[in-house]
Motif scaffolding. Structure first.
Motif, PDB file in Angstrom:
ATOM      1  N   GLY A  99       0.795  -1.220   0.000  1.00 33.73           N
ATOM      2  CA  GLY A  99       0.000   0.000   0.000  1.00 33.73           C
ATOM      3  C   GLY A  99       0.825   1.267   0.000  1.00 33.73           C
ATOM      4  N   GLY A 100       2.031   1.210  -0.537  1.00 34.07           N
ATOM      5  CA  GLY A 100       2.923   2.373  -0.567  1.00 34.07           C
ATOM      6  C   GLY A 100       2.429   3.453  -1.504  1.00 34.07           C
ATOM      7  N   SER A 101       3.286   4.394  -1.795  1.00 34.62           N
ATOM      8  CA  SER A 101       2.916   5.513  -2.648  1.00 34.62           C
ATOM      9  C   SER A 101       3.228   5.199  -4.114  1.00 34.62           C
ATOM     10  CB  SER A 101       3.667   6.770  -2.229  1.00 34.62           C
ATOM     11  OG  SER A 101       5.033   6.648  -2.579  1.00 34.62           O
ATOM     12  N   ILE A 102       2.672   6.008  -4.999  1.00 34.64           N
ATOM     13  CA  ILE A 102       2.927   5.838  -6.432  1.00 34.64           C
ATOM     14  C   ILE A 102       4.421   5.941  -6.727  1.00 34.64           C
ATOM     15  CG2 ILE A 102       2.565   6.899  -8.699  1.00 34.64           C
ATOM     16  CD1 ILE A 102      -0.258   7.594  -7.760  1.00 34.64           C
ATOM     17  N   ALA A 103       5.140   6.711  -5.940  1.00 38.20           N
ATOM     18  CA  ALA A 103       6.582   6.878  -6.147  1.00 38.20           C
ATOM     19  C   ALA A 103       7.336   5.559  -5.998  1.00 38.20           C
ATOM     20  CB  ALA A 103       7.128   7.916  -5.173  1.00 38.20           C
ATOM     21  N   THR A 104       6.735   4.578  -5.313  1.00 38.42           N
ATOM     22  CA  THR A 104       7.410   3.291  -5.091  1.00 38.42           C
ATOM     23  C   THR A 104       6.970   2.220  -6.081  1.00 38.42           C
ATOM     24  OG1 THR A 104       5.738   2.487  -3.515  1.00 38.42           O
ATOM     25  CG2 THR A 104       7.578   3.789  -2.623  1.00 38.42           C
ATOM     26  N   GLN A 105       6.102   2.581  -7.041  1.00 43.37           N
ATOM     27  CA  GLN A 105       5.604   1.554  -7.964  1.00 43.37           C
ATOM     28  C   GLN A 105       6.708   1.028  -8.862  1.00 43.37           C
ATOM     29  OE1 GLN A 105       2.409   3.292 -10.205  1.00 43.37           O
ATOM     30  NE2 GLN A 105       3.742   4.416 -11.577  1.00 43.37           N
ATOM     31  N   VAL A 106       6.565  -0.263  -9.233  1.00 45.74           N
ATOM     32  CA  VAL A 106       7.516  -0.931 -10.105  1.00 45.74           C
ATOM     33  C   VAL A 106       6.734  -1.559 -11.251  1.00 45.74           C
ATOM     34  CG1 VAL A 106       9.167  -2.843 -10.256  1.00 45.74           C
ATOM     35  CG2 VAL A 106       9.079  -1.438  -8.193  1.00 45.74           C
TER      36      VAL A 106
END
Length: 162
Positions: A99-106
């Motif tokens: 459930g992290g932020s969009i900045a952490t998406q891979v």
């Protein structure tokens, strides 16, 4: 069908991609049917009517249970009513852990509509099984540049609960 007595009905769709997931209609009786997916299957979808927009999230889904997608997301499907005319359309699939932020998406995969094709081809990064844990989020986001006529998209993502 005879709904005079209570029973379970199992339906397994099939087509050009091979046998599909089995769906169960449970407790079929007089004038009532309650349904569920068979244990193990996990399917969801999305549609967008109109020209495919740029930079738009088509799917944003937090997983309540662990879900695994087969290599190249088989048997997931995507379809365009109006195919790209001049430029292939590749739409990335992202994973956000816990459930992290969009900045952490891979990016974990994508699907591509070739010029003139209404049916997409899915790929998974590294040609591997993609696993999501409970609390992870899947995002499917259109790119910043899209073909000017590609329109009316439908997406079905098919995985299994694990």
């Amino acid at each position: 069908l005879d709904f005079a007595s209570t029973r379970n009905i199992h339906i397994t769709p099939f087509g050009g991609l091979g046998d599909g997931n089995t769906y169960v209609i449970t407790n079929a009786s007089n004038f009532t049917i309650t349904g569920s997916q068979s244990p193990g299957s996990y399917n969801f979808g999305s549609t967008y009517n109109g020209l495919v927009p740029t930079g738009t999230c088509l799917i944003r889904l937090p997983f309540a249970v662990p879900v695994q997608f087969a290599v190249n997301f088989t048997p997931s499907q995507a379809w365009l009513e109006t195919a790209p005319a001049s430029t292939p359309l590749t739409i990335p699939i992202y994973q956000i852990k816990n459930g992290g932020s969009i900045a952490t998406q891979v990016q974990v995969g994508s699907f591509t509509f070739a010029v003139g094709s209404q049916v997409a081809t899915f790929t998974s990064i590294g040609n591997i099984i993609i696993s999501f844990n409970a609390g992870d989020i899947i995002r499917v986001v259109t790119p910043n540049t899209v073909d000017s006529v590609a329109a009316n998209i439908g997406i079905t993502m098919s995985g299994i609960k694990n």
